[in-house]
Scaffold this motif. Structure first.
Motif, PDB file in Angstrom:
ATOM      1  N   GLU A  73       0.823  -1.209   0.000  1.00 45.79           N
ATOM      2  CA  GLU A  73       0.000   0.000   0.000  1.00 45.79           C
ATOM      3  C   GLU A  73       0.860   1.265   0.000  1.00 45.79           C
ATOM      4  O   GLU A  73       0.595   2.207  -0.739  1.00 45.79           O
ATOM      5  CB  GLU A  73      -0.935  -0.003   1.209  1.00 45.79           C
ATOM      6  N   LEU A  74       1.918   1.275   0.811  1.00 55.55           N
ATOM      7  CA  LEU A  74       2.797   2.449   0.855  1.00 55.55           C
ATOM      8  C   LEU A  74       3.548   2.626  -0.458  1.00 55.55           C
ATOM      9  O   LEU A  74       3.656   3.742  -0.970  1.00 55.55           O
ATOM     10  CB  LEU A  74       3.796   2.335   2.006  1.00 55.55           C
ATOM     11  N   LEU A  75       4.066   1.540  -1.005  1.00 61.69           N
ATOM     12  CA  LEU A  75       4.813   1.638  -2.262  1.00 61.69           C
ATOM     13  C   LEU A  75       3.916   2.122  -3.396  1.00 61.69           C
ATOM     14  O   LEU A  75       4.329   2.938  -4.223  1.00 61.69           O
ATOM     15  CB  LEU A  75       5.466   0.299  -2.600  1.00 61.69           C
ATOM     16  N   LYS A  76       2.679   1.662  -3.427  1.00 56.96           N
ATOM     17  CA  LYS A  76       1.717   2.102  -4.443  1.00 56.96           C
ATOM     18  C   LYS A  76       1.400   3.590  -4.264  1.00 56.96           C
ATOM     19  O   LYS A  76       1.314   4.337  -5.247  1.00 56.96           O
ATOM     20  CB  LYS A  76       0.435   1.258  -4.336  1.00 56.96           C
ATOM     21  N   ALA A  77       1.242   4.032  -3.026  1.00 53.64           N
ATOM     22  CA  ALA A  77       0.966   5.450  -2.767  1.00 53.64           C
ATOM     23  C   ALA A  77       2.137   6.325  -3.213  1.00 53.64           C
ATOM     24  O   ALA A  77       1.930   7.424  -3.741  1.00 53.64           O
ATOM     25  CB  ALA A  77       0.670   5.671  -1.285  1.00 53.64           C
ATOM     26  N   ILE A  78       3.363   5.847  -3.018  1.00 50.82           N
ATOM     27  CA  ILE A  78       4.533   6.608  -3.479  1.00 50.82           C
ATOM     28  C   ILE A  78       4.487   6.740  -4.995  1.00 50.82           C
ATOM     29  O   ILE A  78       4.665   7.835  -5.543  1.00 50.82           O
ATOM     30  CB  ILE A  78       5.844   5.936  -3.010  1.00 50.82           C
ATOM     31  N   GLU A  79       4.239   5.635  -5.692  1.00 46.09           N
ATOM     32  CA  GLU A  79       4.165   5.657  -7.156  1.00 46.09           C
ATOM     33  C   GLU A  79       3.066   6.584  -7.664  1.00 46.09           C
ATOM     34  O   GLU A  79       3.197   7.171  -8.731  1.00 46.09           O
ATOM     35  CB  GLU A  79       3.904   4.248  -7.701  1.00 46.09           C
ATOM     36  N   ASP A  80       2.000   6.709  -6.907  1.00 44.63           N
ATOM     37  CA  ASP A  80       0.842   7.496  -7.316  1.00 44.63           C
ATOM     38  C   ASP A  80       0.923   8.955  -6.874  1.00 44.63           C
ATOM     39  O   ASP A  80      -0.084   9.669  -6.927  1.00 44.63           O
ATOM     40  CB  ASP A  80      -0.441   6.868  -6.758  1.00 44.63           C
ATOM     41  N   SER A  81       2.099   9.411  -6.441  1.00 48.60           N
ATOM     42  CA  SER A  81       2.259  10.779  -5.940  1.00 48.60           C
ATOM     43  C   SER A  81       3.172  11.603  -6.844  1.00 48.60           C
ATOM     44  O   SER A  81       4.204  11.124  -7.304  1.00 48.60           O
ATOM     45  CB  SER A  81       2.839  10.764  -4.525  1.00 48.60           C
ATOM     46  N   MET A  82       2.771  12.854  -7.078  1.00 50.25           N
ATOM     47  CA  MET A  82       3.557  13.757  -7.911  1.00 50.25           C
ATOM     48  C   MET A  82       4.833  14.217  -7.199  1.00 50.25           C
ATOM     49  O   MET A  82       5.869  14.384  -7.830  1.00 50.25           O
ATOM     50  CB  MET A  82       2.704  14.983  -8.269  1.00 50.25           C
ATOM     51  N   PHE A  83       4.738  14.414  -5.882  1.00 52.27           N
ATOM     52  CA  PHE A  83       5.876  14.864  -5.083  1.00 52.27           C
ATOM     53  C   PHE A  83       6.125  13.878  -3.955  1.00 52.27           C
ATOM     54  O   PHE A  83       5.177  13.410  -3.326  1.00 52.27           O
ATOM     55  CB  PHE A  83       5.605  16.236  -4.437  1.00 52.27           C
ATOM     56  N   GLY A  84       7.386  13.612  -3.678  1.00 47.32           N
ATOM     57  CA  GLY A  84       7.778  12.902  -2.477  1.00 47.32           C
ATOM     58  C   GLY A  84       8.392  13.924  -1.541  1.00 47.32           C
ATOM     59  O   GLY A  84       9.418  14.527  -1.875  1.00 47.32           O
ATOM     60  N   VAL A  85       7.747  14.176  -0.419  1.00 51.08           N
ATOM     61  CA  VAL A  85       8.287  15.104   0.577  1.00 51.08           C
ATOM     62  C   VAL A  85       8.906  14.255   1.675  1.00 51.08           C
ATOM     63  O   VAL A  85       8.211  13.500   2.360  1.00 51.08           O
ATOM     64  CB  VAL A  85       7.197  16.043   1.141  1.00 51.08           C
ATOM     65  N   ILE A  86      10.217  14.368   1.814  1.00 49.18           N
ATOM     66  CA  ILE A  86      10.973  13.554   2.763  1.00 49.18           C
ATOM     67  C   ILE A  86      11.366  14.435   3.942  1.00 49.18           C
ATOM     68  O   ILE A  86      12.083  15.422   3.777  1.00 49.18           O
ATOM     69  CB  ILE A  86      12.239  12.976   2.100  1.00 49.18           C
TER      70      ILE A  86
END
Length: 173
Positions: A73-86
């Motif tokens: 679920e987390l990996l899919k959400a990362i793929e489905d996001s325009m920005f990764g805010v770390i």
């Protein structure tokens, strides 16, 4: 939560940089953070501010369906996001989940055109880059428990991301 689809703009045709084709995104932002460091303080405030501005944001405790296998679920959400805010914080590297998220965000940056926003919250970029301080202490523990190839992958990811231009909240007090 209702999902919205966000469309990324097309890259300029005069650009010499090879960009992935435009795509639809489920989220504007995926927040990667160490819960014990920032969940109830900085990250909660950041999440609320993004939501107030209408920015669709994935934060694991608000969006993760109960009963789903977390890593998928987390990996899919990362793929489905325009920005990764770390949000790199003192204990970020102590979490293998956070380090795996970081690697996935970097992968999505390279392969899907995801943008990265880096926040150094309570850590110095040099400590992240050279695995010093709490980052280095976390790796001493990981080295006893984790596979060497994971350690190498995580260290490379931290070194790479530490070279990005980031935001440090202490500079704005």
């Amino acid at each position: 939560m209702a999902s919205t689809s966000v469309h990324a703009g097309e890259a300029s045709s005069s650009s010499s940089i090879q960009r992935p084709p435009p795509r639809s995104w489920m989220y504007h932002v995926f927040l990667s953070f160490r819960g014990e460091d920032t969940r109830t303080g900085f990250t909660s405030h950041l999440y609320a501010a993004l939501r107030r501005k209408g920015i669709t944001t994935y934060k694991d405790d608000n969006n993760l369906p109960k009963g789903d296998f977390i890593s998928h679920e987390l990996l899919k959400a990362i793929e489905d996001s325009m920005f990764g805010v770390i949000v790199l914080s003192p204990n970020y590297a102590s979490s293998s989940w956070c380090l795996d998220e970081l690697c996935k965000i970097l992968d999505c940056n390279k392969n899907l055109g995801q943008h990265i926003v880096l926040i150094f919250y309570g850590v110095e970029p040099a400590h992240v880059r050279h695995h010093k301080g709490t980052i280095g202490e976390a790796f001493k523990i990981h080295e006893r428990r984790q596979k060497p190839e994971d350690i190498q992958r995580w260290k490379a990811a931290l070194t790479e991301v530490a070279g990005y231009s980031g935001w440090n909240p202490k500079d704005y007090k």
